[in-house]
Enzyme design. Structure first.
Site, PDB file in Angstrom:
ATOM      1  CG  ASP A  25      -2.094   0.892   1.099  1.00  0.00           C
ATOM      2  OD1 ASP A  25      -2.263   1.486   0.020  1.00  0.00           O
ATOM      3  OD2 ASP A  25      -2.854   1.018   2.081  1.00  0.00           O
ATOM      4  CG  ASN A  73      -7.519  -2.328  -6.311  1.00  0.00           C
ATOM      5  OD1 ASN A  73      -6.589  -3.106  -6.095  1.00  0.00           O
ATOM      6  ND2 ASN A  73      -7.845  -1.393  -5.420  1.00  0.00           N
TER       7      ASN A  73
END
Ligand code: FPP
Length: 245
Positions: A25, A73
């Site tokens: 991340d 996503n």
């Protein structure tokens, strides 16, 4: 011999985590801090990943699963999704040469239904090309969602029960695991998440049940082999009781 400068401790090679999961991340924030487009963060993230896989392999870790693209996503702007998909395609193509040379077995986990034909074909090719390697197994979680994985496993078992191939009483934890993408792989021992966020985000929900969670504020493109070694040493300093005393 692996020595960690910060806490002056070595990695105990006999107690390595067998399976490491990584939620990579912070690519977007890494790029923003430098006034670059988010795509530059993802590219730098892919470079960081290569180094981490090689380090984990050299240490003797047997499995690594990395969260490259979640089922959520797709909500990102099309431009970013397209960039990530092209990056993944390139990564898989290059991995045949570079990571295969490092003896890495590459596998993609997640649903292939929504992926382009080009990516699906490349996945098959890369998996085939690296399948006889004997080093670390790298699972790239691509269009992956932990709940979806569990639901699909439950459906597959129901189907077998309906056809009389499995008895309900024979279904237990171990039998269920065989229906997951990670069938025959050990559970995750150590889960690393970068960028300061402290949540699972639908990643490996079943496999991480007894995993040790390790968080760092570093953004993924800044995560270095030395950070991996630090995480492993912290892992080795934890008392794992698996519900016992
Ligand atoms: C999260 O950072 C990262 C992703 C959604 C993509 C992960 C992809 C890579 C590390 C590179 C490509 C991977 C492979 C296997 C080639 P973010 O974009 O959410 O960052 P932010 O939270 O700072 O915006």
């Amino acid at each position: 011999m692996f020595f960690n400068k910060k806490n002056k401790q070595e990695i105990d090679m006999l107690r390595l985590p067998k399976h490491i999961g990584i939620i990579m991340d912070g690519n977007g924030r890494w790029a923003r801090k430098r006034g670059l487009p988010r795509s530059a963060g993802h590219s730098a993230g892919a470079d960081a990943l290569k180094k981490i896989v090689i380090e984990a392999n050299n240490l003797g870790v047997k499995y690594i699963t990395v969260y490259a693209f979640s089922t959520e996503n797709w909500k990102r702007p099309k431009e970013e999704v397209d960039y990530l998909m092209n990056l993944l395609l390139d990564y898989l193509r290059n991995a045949e040469r570079t990571l295969s040379g490092e003896n890495v077995v590459i596998r993609a986990i997640g649903s292939r239904k929504e992926l382009s034909r080009e990516i699906c074909e490349q996945i098959i090719k890369t998996e085939e090309f690296t399948k006889n390697n004997t080093g670390i197994v790298m699972n790239i979680a691509l269009n992956y969602g932990g709940r979806e994985e569990i639901v699909n496993a439950a459906k597959a078992i129901c189907d077998k029960v309906r056809n009389g191939k499995v008895k309900i009483d024979d279904i237990d934890d171990k039998a269920f695991s065989k229906y997951l993408y990670t069938a025959d792989q050990p559970d995750i021992d150590l889960l690393i998440r970068t960028s300061g966020e402290q949540r699972l985000s639908n990643f490996m929900l079943w496999q991480v049940s007894y995993g040790e969670l390790w968080f760092t504020d570093k953004l993924w493109p800044d995560f270095k082999p030395a950070d991996l070694r630090r995480a492993i040493i912290d892992f080795q300093n934890r008392g794992r009781r698996f519900g016992g005393i």
